[in-house]
Structures are given as structure tokens and as C-alpha cells.
Design an enzyme around this catalytic site. Structure first.
Site, PDB file in Angstrom:
ATOM      1  N   ASP A  59       1.697  -1.945   6.433  1.00  0.00           N
ATOM      2  CA  ASP A  59       1.015  -2.317   5.200  1.00  0.00           C
ATOM      3  C   ASP A  59       0.162  -1.027   4.706  1.00  0.00           C
ATOM      4  O   ASP A  59      -0.188  -0.304   5.463  1.00  0.00           O
ATOM      5  CB  ASP A  59      -0.019  -3.441   5.464  1.00  0.00           C
ATOM      6  CG  ASP A  59      -0.701  -4.114   4.348  1.00  0.00           C
ATOM      7  OD1 ASP A  59      -0.077  -4.542   3.479  1.00  0.00           O
ATOM      8  OD2 ASP A  59      -2.087  -3.740   4.144  1.00  0.00           O
ATOM      9  N   GLU A  93       5.222   0.183   3.506  1.00  0.00           N
ATOM     10  CA  GLU A  93       4.862  -0.058   2.201  1.00  0.00           C
ATOM     11  C   GLU A  93       4.098   1.128   1.560  1.00  0.00           C
ATOM     12  O   GLU A  93       2.832   1.376   2.113  1.00  0.00           O
ATOM     13  CB  GLU A  93       4.222  -1.418   2.238  1.00  0.00           C
ATOM     14  CG  GLU A  93       3.572  -1.930   0.818  1.00  0.00           C
ATOM     15  CD  GLU A  93       2.503  -2.560   0.694  1.00  0.00           C
ATOM     16  OE1 GLU A  93       2.086  -3.144  -0.317  1.00  0.00           O
ATOM     17  OE2 GLU A  93       1.424  -2.107   1.499  1.00  0.00           O
TER      18      GLU A  93
END
Ligand code: NOJ
Length: 569
Positions: free
Chosen positions: A237, A304
Site C-alpha cells: 500500500d 501501489e
């Protein structure tokens, strides 16, 4: 204009079939090619995927019970977004314990059962690693709040005194990605107004201090925990935000408006990320694997990273770091031939420079669903179908977000059902991402369409009343449905592994259409223009996103074809 695979205006000649990357020249998958280079990975957002216990919230047993759908679809892997304990200030990305399972989603045993079932079906499992922040209810943050300024417990996060005479102003001008300042002031234990802490997202998501040795050590523990439970990789993330520039300088105006400046932000893309990623990669490559999981050396990390400078982005997947990084430029591109062509060419060039595959993505739990994004209604659906065939023909990996294979549109939820922090933080200007997180319709005529045994009003997001036609079961029986298109495409994609020859796009500069060879004899052509595009005489159509117009490809249509010259090989 010609649909020929040998257009005069470009140097790309499609023919004789290239001994492909992934084929070993035999048409069979080449075991020398790492699985993640061309994998199709399905994103499960567990709270909205399938509910196993009838409480109206999707969970791990529910997901396990629906894994057959994914096997039928033909995906190689699943990525499960956070299922960890969380107060849900940001859909589960605010975590209180990174190595536990949220009680409403199941138990560790349920997770183990999911992994076991997935592996038995030949499906690999990726989980989310959320290293930038914790929940404000995480024991570390609570300890930090209770401790004094300057104490050891505060070093795990980014606490700073405020500016202004009495520290009443935030330490700098950084803005939260969800709107408003990225700093919140705390009350010290004696009740006085105190330091500020940094949160690049919601105030309930304090940023960790990645220069603190305990933070580094704890994430090694977290990685090992999930590796020991058999996971095959991690989606990382906001991988680009972990380190903040020393001194925390101001970022200036327009921080979140111009994504093309992201790599210049003092809270993005810092140099220290790369040694950290190399250390994680070394851990993944060496930590022993339990039975059923891929062996060390084959585990994957996908970043990401909201970095739009292609050379900077490529550094995340340079040798010894991560293997994949989502190509958000593709997702962000508008439906326009010239723009799409440009993004494909630039993305391929950027990744080729470091020998990494492009990781294509059209949707996620953060994005407006393609059907809606590309115009909505029939137009949007038609374009989303064409985009799917474009993405799935391109060499590299592809991520498919749950419901994309059903062609679900973005749902317009009532104000009082919105949960995304974007809604409140933007002063009700931005409705946020909840509209792509509505539970999937599996079967039946009425909500909750097999998602849950709970009453529709007890499901954590309401589903539209007109979704019966979009359910997986309805679409399975329909040869023209989006689900059938995805299934066919994934099967054909396996039969036609991508070539490792440099990708070349052909077509006019105007971008009215473009085409390319995937390798193994498969050619993909997308027509964006208003004029139907004549098909080559020697083209055998394998799959088309919309009915052909005689021997012409209509507007907003993608076609996969083989050319007869391949057959004679
Ligand atoms: C990216 C996640 O995909 C998104 O859902 C989340 O809000 C932010 N990171 C913060 O964790």
C-alpha cells in the site's frame, strides 16, 4: 485505412510467430518464465465479495466458498485487500494489528482454509501490506499519545511541535490525500494542547516513522507471519510514501492536483525506499515456504505507487526490488485512441528499461468503475469491454477488480450510506470510493443476490434493485455477457502467451485505431474511430468485444484475431 497486420506506415511486421516469452516456442507455458510476469490477479475486497455467516458483511469463509468462480474465470492469483482488525475509518486500511484477522471477517483458521483452497485450485494468494500508517487505535499509537513529547514511544510515528507562537499551526503545509491538513494536534496527558502528528490520509491513520528501527523490524515480523501462513506475495500500500524528506519542508500549492509532480513531493518517492524494498525482497527470496506456497525466489511484491514519471516508477521494479507496480497511467487514461496508445507505449518503454513487465490495471477499490468512467450506460459498457480485451492482450501482468468481470457500474449511494473519509474530509464535495465497493451480485432476482443471507437492508452497502441481470449466474448463461467475454479472453490469453519481442503498435498517428501482436499468433486491434475498420482478408476472429459490422470493426470495439500466415507456420 487497413486492418492489415503488415501496415505500410509502421515497421511492425506481424509475422512468423515469434518463439514467445512464456512459450518456450512450444505453445506450452515456459517454466523458466516467472509466473508473475504475465499473471492475471483478481482483487478481492472481502467485505463486498461474499458473506459466509449472514451478517451482511463479506468475510473470508464467504470468499473461500466462491473461489470456484475465480477458477472458472481463469485467474492465476488473488490479492485480498486488508482483512485485519480495523475501526474502519478508511475501509480497513487503518489497522490495529497487522498479523490478525478482523473478528467480523473470520479467524486465522479461516484464512488458512482460504489459502489452502486457493492453492488446491492452482490460485496463488497475495495479501495487502500496509506499511505507511497504522490505525490511531493501534497499541503503538496509543502508547505514543500517552507518552511525553520527545519520548521513545513517539519516535515510531511522526510527532512534531507546531509552528506559531504557541505551536498552534501545523508543522508544515502538507495536505492529506483525503483533504484538509495532514497534521492533527494532540492533547498531552496533562490536558494541554500539545504536538502534532502526521497523517497523509485520515487523522485515524497516523504515519509511521520509517527511520525508526522498531518499525523496520516489526514489518519484517509481519512479512514473515504471512509467509509462514502460505501467502505467495504482497501488494504494498502507498509504497511511495514511507519516507518523508528530512526536515519536512513545505510542499507548496497544488499538492494533490497535479499527479505528474508526485515524485517531487517531499513526502513521496524518497531515495531510502529502495534499500528498504531490497531488504524485503531478500527476505521474500530466502524465508522458507510452507507446503503449497510458491518457493522462496518466486514470491512477488506489487507496488501501489502513485508515481507518474515513468523512469522514477521503473525504479520500484528494478532488479532486486519489487516485481510489479500498478500502471495507474493506463487506468487514468481517458478513452481516446491517441491517449491510450501513448500510455501503452510509454509504459512499455519505461518498464523495459529495467526488464520488468508492465502491470496493467483498469479498476480497483479506489477507482470509478470502467463502465461509468468511460461514459456510462451502453457506451460505457461497450468501451469497458473493448478496454478489457486491450488490457488482456497486452504483454505483462493484469489485475482485475471484483465485479469488473461482471461489468458493474459505479453505484450512486445515498449520502447517509457513504463511509469513505473523502466524503467528510472534502466537505461533501467528493463522494469518494464507496460506489465501487458495493457487494457483488452472485445470483437470484432480488438483492442481496446471493451475496448474503441477510436482509438487503442489513448488508453493509445496499445493492441497486436492477442488478439481477448483472449477477454472475445470469451472465454465465449469456454468451454475450461481460463475464463470458472475460472468461473467453482469459482462456485465449493462456493459449497465446505473450512474446518477449519488443511491443510495437501500428495504426495511424491520429489514434483512430491501433493494433499490435501479443505473440503466438494473436493480434489485437482496437477501433476508437467512428468509421468501421475493415478486417484483413486473412484474419480469423477469435474474440470481439462487440458484434462485427460485416467484415468491419465498429467504433469502440477490440478484436482478437489470428492471421492465416501464422497458421501455416
Ligand atoms: C491505498 C488504498 O488502496 C486505499 O484504499 C487507501 O485509502 C490508501 N491507500 C491509504 O491506505
Amino acid at each position: 485505412m487497413t486492418m492489415s497486420g503488415t501496415p505500410d506506415d509502421v515497421g511492425s511486421v506481424p509475422g512468423p510467430a515469434v518463439a514467445g516469452h512464456g512459450t518456450g516456442g512450444s505453445g506450452e507455458p515456459d517454466s523458466a518464465v516467472p509466473w508473475w510476469r504475465d499473471t492475471v490477479c483478481y482483487e478481492i475486497y472481502p467485505r463486498s465479495f461474499a458473506d459466509g455467516d449472514g451478517d451482511g458483511v463479506g468475510d473470508l469463509p464467504g470468499a473461500t466458498a466462491r473461489l470456484d468462480h475465480l477458477r472458472e474465470l481463469g485467474v492465476d492469483a488473488v490479492w485480498i485487500t486488508p482483512f485485519y482488525p480495523s475501526p474502519l475509518a478508511d475501509g480497513g486500511y487503518d489497522i490495529t494489528d497487522h498479523t490478525a484477522v478482523a473478528p467480523d471477517l473470520g479467524t486465522q483458521a479461516d484464512f488458512d482454509a482460504l489459502v489452502q483452497r486457493a492453492h488446491a485450485l492452482g490460485v496463488k494468494v497475495l495479501v495487502d501490506l500496509v506499511p505507511n500508517h497504522t490505525s490511531d487505535e493501534h497499541p503503538w499509537f496509543r502508547e505514543g499519545l500517552a507518552a511525553r513529547p520527545g519520548s521513545r514511544a513517539r519516535e515510531r510515528y511522526i510527532f512534531r511541535p507546531g509552528r506559531g507562537e504557541n505551536g498552534e499551526l501545523p508543522p508544515n503545509d502538507w495536505q492529506s490525500a483525503f483533504g484538509g491538513p495532514a497534521w492533527t494536534r494532540v492533547q498531552e496527558s496533562d490536558g494541554s494542547p500539545g504536538e502534532w502528528y502526521l497523517h497523509l490520509h485520515a487523522p485515524q491513520q497516523p504515519d509511521l516513522n520509517w527511520r525508526d528501527h522498531e518499525v523496520v523490524a516489526d514489518f519484517e515480523r509481519i512479512l514473515k507471519h504471512w509467509l509462514d501462513r502460505g501467502v505467495d506475495g504482497f501488494r504494498v500500500d502507498v509504497a511511495h510514501t514511507l519516507f518523508k524528506e528530512q526536515g519536512l519542508p513545505d510542499a507548496g500549492a497544488g499538492q494533490h492536483q497535479d499527479i505528474h509532480r508526485n515524485h517531487l513531493m517531499p513526502y513521496y518517492d524518497q531515495e531510502e525506499l529502495h534499500p528498504l524494498f531490497r531488504s524485503w525482497r531478500a527476505l521474500l527470496d530466502s524465508h522458507p515456504a510452507p507446503a503449497g506456497a510458491v518457493p522462496p525466489g518466486e514470491r512477488v511484491m506489487v507496488a501501489e505507487a502513485g508515481i507518474f514519471d515513468r523512469e522514477r516508477l521503473a525504479r520500484y521494479v528494478s532488479p532486486g526490488e519489487m516485481q510489479q507496480t500498478f500502471n495507474f497511467a493506463f487506468l487514468e487514461s481517458r478513452w481516446d485512441g491517441a491517449a491510450m496508445r501513448n500510455v501503452v507505449e510509454q509504459s512499455v518503454a519505461g518498464m523495459q528499461a529495467v526488464g520488468a513487465p508492465v502491470t496493467w490495471v483498469l479498476s480497483s477499490h479506489d477507482a470509478i468503475r470502467p463502465v461509468t468512467r468511460y461514459g456510462g450506460g451502453q457506451v460505457g459498457e461497450r468501451r469497458a469491454r473493448a478496454a478489457a480485451l486491450l488490457m488482456l492482450a497486452l504483454p505483462g501482468a493484469a489485475y482485475v477488480y471484483q465485479g469488473e468481470e461482471l461489468g458493474l457500474p459505479q453505484v450512486e449511494l445515498a449520502d447517509d450510506r457513504l463511509r469513505d473519509p473523502l466524503w467528510e474530509r472534502s466537505g461533501h464535495q467528493d463522494r469518494g470510493r464507496d460506489g465501487c465497493r458495493v457487494p457483488l451480485p452472485w445470483e437470484g432476482d432480488a438483492a442481496p443476490y446471493g451475496f448474503s443471507t441477510a436482509a438487503p437492508e442489513d448488508c453493509w452497502f445496499p445493492q441497486p434493485t436492477d442488478w439481477a441481470g448483472l449477477s454472475a449466474m445470469t451472465q454465465e448463461k449469456d454468451g454475450d455477457s461481460m463475464l463470458t467475454l472475460y472468461r473467453r479472453a482469459l482462456r485465449l490469453r493462456r493459449d497465446h502467451p505473450a512474446s518477449d519481442a519488443a511491443l510495437k503498435l501500428d495504426g495511424p498517428d491520429s489514434g483512430e485505431w491501433f493494433g499490435f501482436e501479443r505473440g503466438s499468433g494473436l493480434r489485437c486491434v482496437v477501433n476508437f474511430g467512428a468509421q468501421p475498420l475493415p478486417l484483413d482478408d486473412d484474419a480469423d476472429v477469435l474474440l470481439s468485444s462487440a458484434p462485427l459490422d460485416g467484415r468491419g470493426i465498429p467504433q469502440d470495439t477490440a478484436v482478437w484475431m489470428t492471421l492465416k500466415e501464422y497458421d501455416s507456420e
